[in-house]
Design an enzyme around this catalytic site. Structure first.
Site, PDB file in Angstrom:
ATOM      1  N   TYR A   1     -16.088   9.834 -19.425  1.00 12.72           N
ATOM      2  CA  TYR A   1     -15.775  11.257 -19.283  1.00 12.72           C
ATOM      3  C   TYR A   1     -16.988  11.973 -18.692  1.00 12.72           C
ATOM      4  CZ  TYR A   1     -14.419  16.036 -20.564  1.00 12.72           C
ATOM      5  OH  TYR A   1     -14.095  17.369 -20.543  1.00 12.72           O
TER       6      TYR A   1
ATOM      7  N   ASP B   1     -24.835   9.894 -16.121  1.00 10.77           N
ATOM      8  CA  ASP B   1     -24.394  11.039 -16.908  1.00 10.77           C
ATOM      9  C   ASP B   1     -24.969  10.857 -18.312  1.00 10.77           C
ATOM     10  OD1 ASP B   1     -23.148  12.830 -18.550  1.00 10.77           O
ATOM     11  OD2 ASP B   1     -21.106  12.437 -17.814  1.00 10.77           O
TER      12      ASP B   1
ATOM     13  N   LYS C   1     -25.242  18.988 -24.040  1.00 10.53           N
ATOM     14  CA  LYS C   1     -25.319  18.731 -25.480  1.00 10.53           C
ATOM     15  C   LYS C   1     -26.726  18.939 -26.062  1.00 10.53           C
ATOM     16  CE  LYS C   1     -20.923  16.529 -25.473  1.00 10.53           C
ATOM     17  NZ  LYS C   1     -20.292  15.670 -24.500  1.00 10.53           N
TER      18      LYS C   1
HETATM   19  C1  LIG Z   1     -19.428  16.136 -23.252  1.00  7.47           C
HETATM   20  C2  LIG Z   1     -19.627  15.379 -22.027  1.00  7.47           C
HETATM   21  C3  LIG Z   1     -19.517  15.977 -20.763  1.00  7.47           C
HETATM   22  C4  LIG Z   1     -19.016  17.386 -20.580  1.00  7.47           C
HETATM   23  O1  LIG Z   1     -19.862  18.328 -21.127  1.00  7.47           O
HETATM   24  P1  LIG Z   1     -19.271  19.797 -21.473  1.00  7.47           P
HETATM   25  O2  LIG Z   1     -20.476  20.550 -21.927  1.00  7.47           O
HETATM   26  O3  LIG Z   1     -18.242  19.579 -22.526  1.00  7.47           O
HETATM   27  O4  LIG Z   1     -18.692  20.332 -20.225  1.00  7.47           O
HETATM   28  C5  LIG Z   1     -19.849  15.235 -19.661  1.00  7.47           C
HETATM   29  N1  LIG Z   1     -20.262  13.970 -19.767  1.00  7.47           N
HETATM   30  C6  LIG Z   1     -20.368  13.353 -20.959  1.00  7.47           C
HETATM   31  C7  LIG Z   1     -20.868  11.957 -21.021  1.00  7.47           C
HETATM   32  C8  LIG Z   1     -20.039  14.036 -22.129  1.00  7.47           C
HETATM   33  O5  LIG Z   1     -20.105  13.399 -23.290  1.00  7.47           O
END
Ligand SMILES: *Cc1c(COP(=O)(O)O)cnc(C)c1O
Length: 428
Positions: free
Chosen positions: A144, A239, A267
């Site tokens: 994701y 990511d 995060k």
């Molecule tokens: C949570 C998450 C996102 C998206 O971040 P948001 O602040 O919710 O837009 C993207 N990549 C990873 C790996 C994530 O866990």
């Protein structure tokens, strides 16, 4: 435990918010029941609207590495707020947090702050496309990267929990530029490069996948991706929205000794306020407006409250003696305890873990990619989830989510949790 007020609040919320929530992962759709409404939180504990205390293993989906309402972060935000909450002008604070982040994470020379992980990943891909002058990207099934159009192709946790791996509203035109690969399958990636010569701008990957449960990269996988990108002139995007400042000071790059070309954050970097960021070496970052042609902007980007929270968080992580060792030890202790209880009850399971990311899958086969993550028995998970909730333990309401361990957890909390797992396991 009773959740009557939460249920009432959810009914009210559902009148005015689609599904009663502002982010689908908060709904209890895949486990049944109604979401718990939070009232406040401190350290490792959530207090809900019914007055229950819950031990929190979601921690706002990752950010609260040091626990809820962490004093240095709270103080920094309060003090900043008194002096104005947004200026639309640069502030010294942005340079300060940038310097610190760049000093902690290997291989990056400039960073841009945005407001979410989604924005960070979306902008990183645009930058990679602009820099390489190519259109296609490779993403992995079950990973994701936020809810931007390009990524909503087999997007893991949130999306799959609701049975919509590919969201309506994403055009064919956008979808065709996202090539899908199997996690931990280097040959699959190699063949995509062969079939799309000189067309692939970047690979984007969660270096430890955390949105199909926790799925670690197998030996040589990330290194192989690095080599393939170099061979084919594509950029490697890590990511690290989940892994950044969690797996080590320098995130997964430091943990595995592999440098990506662009790294995204979210995060933890915001300490619980809305912050995302993407970073790379100068050559790439200088492609970004106002220096370069790739456009990216944000009215509230680098917001002083968000930057104050992030800076306080990173400063603490940077100087917090033994933090990552403690997180490792606590999570390993939890893993061992859960294993013992599930084995004792004769439950079929697999546990995956990297540092303070851990997930329990109700299937005995190894979970190495999205297909194997989907094998888990959701009926067992539902019972497990609700059983733990009755014991006052809050894990994510989806079998595709990782548990995030916070340093605020004590060994008493962990023992309590392990005992609760034993009780619940006996009912599975
Ligand atoms: C949570 C998450 C996102 C998206 O971040 P948001 O602040 O919710 O837009 C993207 N990549 C990873 C790996 C994530 O866990």
């Amino acid at each position: 435990m009773l959740y009557t007020r939460s249920s009432q609040l959810f009914a009210e919320a559902s009148e005015v918010l689609p599904g009663g929530v502002n982010s689908p992962v908060r709904a209890f759709k895949s486990v049944g029941g109604t979401p718990i409404f939070a009232k406040e939180a401190k350290g490792a504990y959530l207090y809900d609207e019914d007055g229950n205390r819950l031990i929190d293993y979601i921690n706002s989906w990752g950010p609260m590495l040091l626990g809820h309402a962490y004093e240095p972060v709270v103080t920094a935000v309060i003090e900043k707020a008194k002096k104005g909450t947004s200026f639309g002008m640069p502030t010294e604070l942005e340079t300060e947090i940038a310097k610190l982040a760049l000093s902690m994470v290997p291989g990056i020379e400039k960073i841009r702050f945005v407001n979410s992980g989604t924005e960070a990943c979306m902008s990183a891909v645009r930058l990679a496309r602009g820099f390489t002058n190519r259109d296609k990207i490779i993403k992995f099934a079950g990973c994701y990267h936020g809810h931007s159009d390009s990524f909503l192709i087999q997007a893991g946790s949130g999306a799959i929990t609701f049975g919509a791996p590919n969201s309506p509203g994403v055009t064919q035109g956008t979808a065709k530029d996202t090539l899908l690969a199997r996690y931990n399958d280097l040959d699959n990636v190699r063949s995509l490069f062969e079939a799309n010569k000189n067309e692939i701008a970047a690979i984007i990957i969660e270096p430890v996948a955390g949105n199909m449960g926790c799925v670690p990269p197998q030996e040589g996988f990330l290194k192989g991706l690095r080599a393939l990108c170099d061979e084919h002139g594509a950029l490697l995007i890590f990511d690290e929205v989940m892994t950044g400042f969690r797996l080590s000071k320098g995130g997964a790059q430091e943990l595995f000794g592999i440098n990506a070309d662009i790294v995204t954050f979210g995060k933890v970097i915001g300490g619980g306020l809305p912050v995302g960021a993407f970073a790379a070496r100068n050559e790439i970052m200088n492609y970004l407006a106002p220096l370069g042609p790739v456009y990216q902007a944000g009215t509230l980007s680098g917001n002083p409250l968000a930057m104050a929270a992030g800076l306080a968080m990173l400063q603490d992580i940077n100087t917090n003696e033994g933090l990552f060792e403690r997180l490792e030890q606590k999570t390993a202790y939890l893993e061992k305890g859960i294993r013992k209880q599930l084995e004792k009850a004769g439950v079929v399971f697999t546990i995956n873990r990297v540092g303070s990311m851990i997930s329990v899958h109700f299937d005995e086969r190894p979970v190495v990619d999205f297909d194997t993550a989907k094998n888990g028995d959701n009926e067992s998970f539902k019972k497990f989830f609700h059983g733990l909730l009755q014991e006052g333990i809050y894990i994510a309401p989806s079998a595709y989510e990782t548990w995030f361990i916070t340093d605020a957890l004590t060994y008493e909390d962990l023992d309590f949790t392990i005992a609760a797992v034993g009780k619940v396991a006996a009912t599975l």
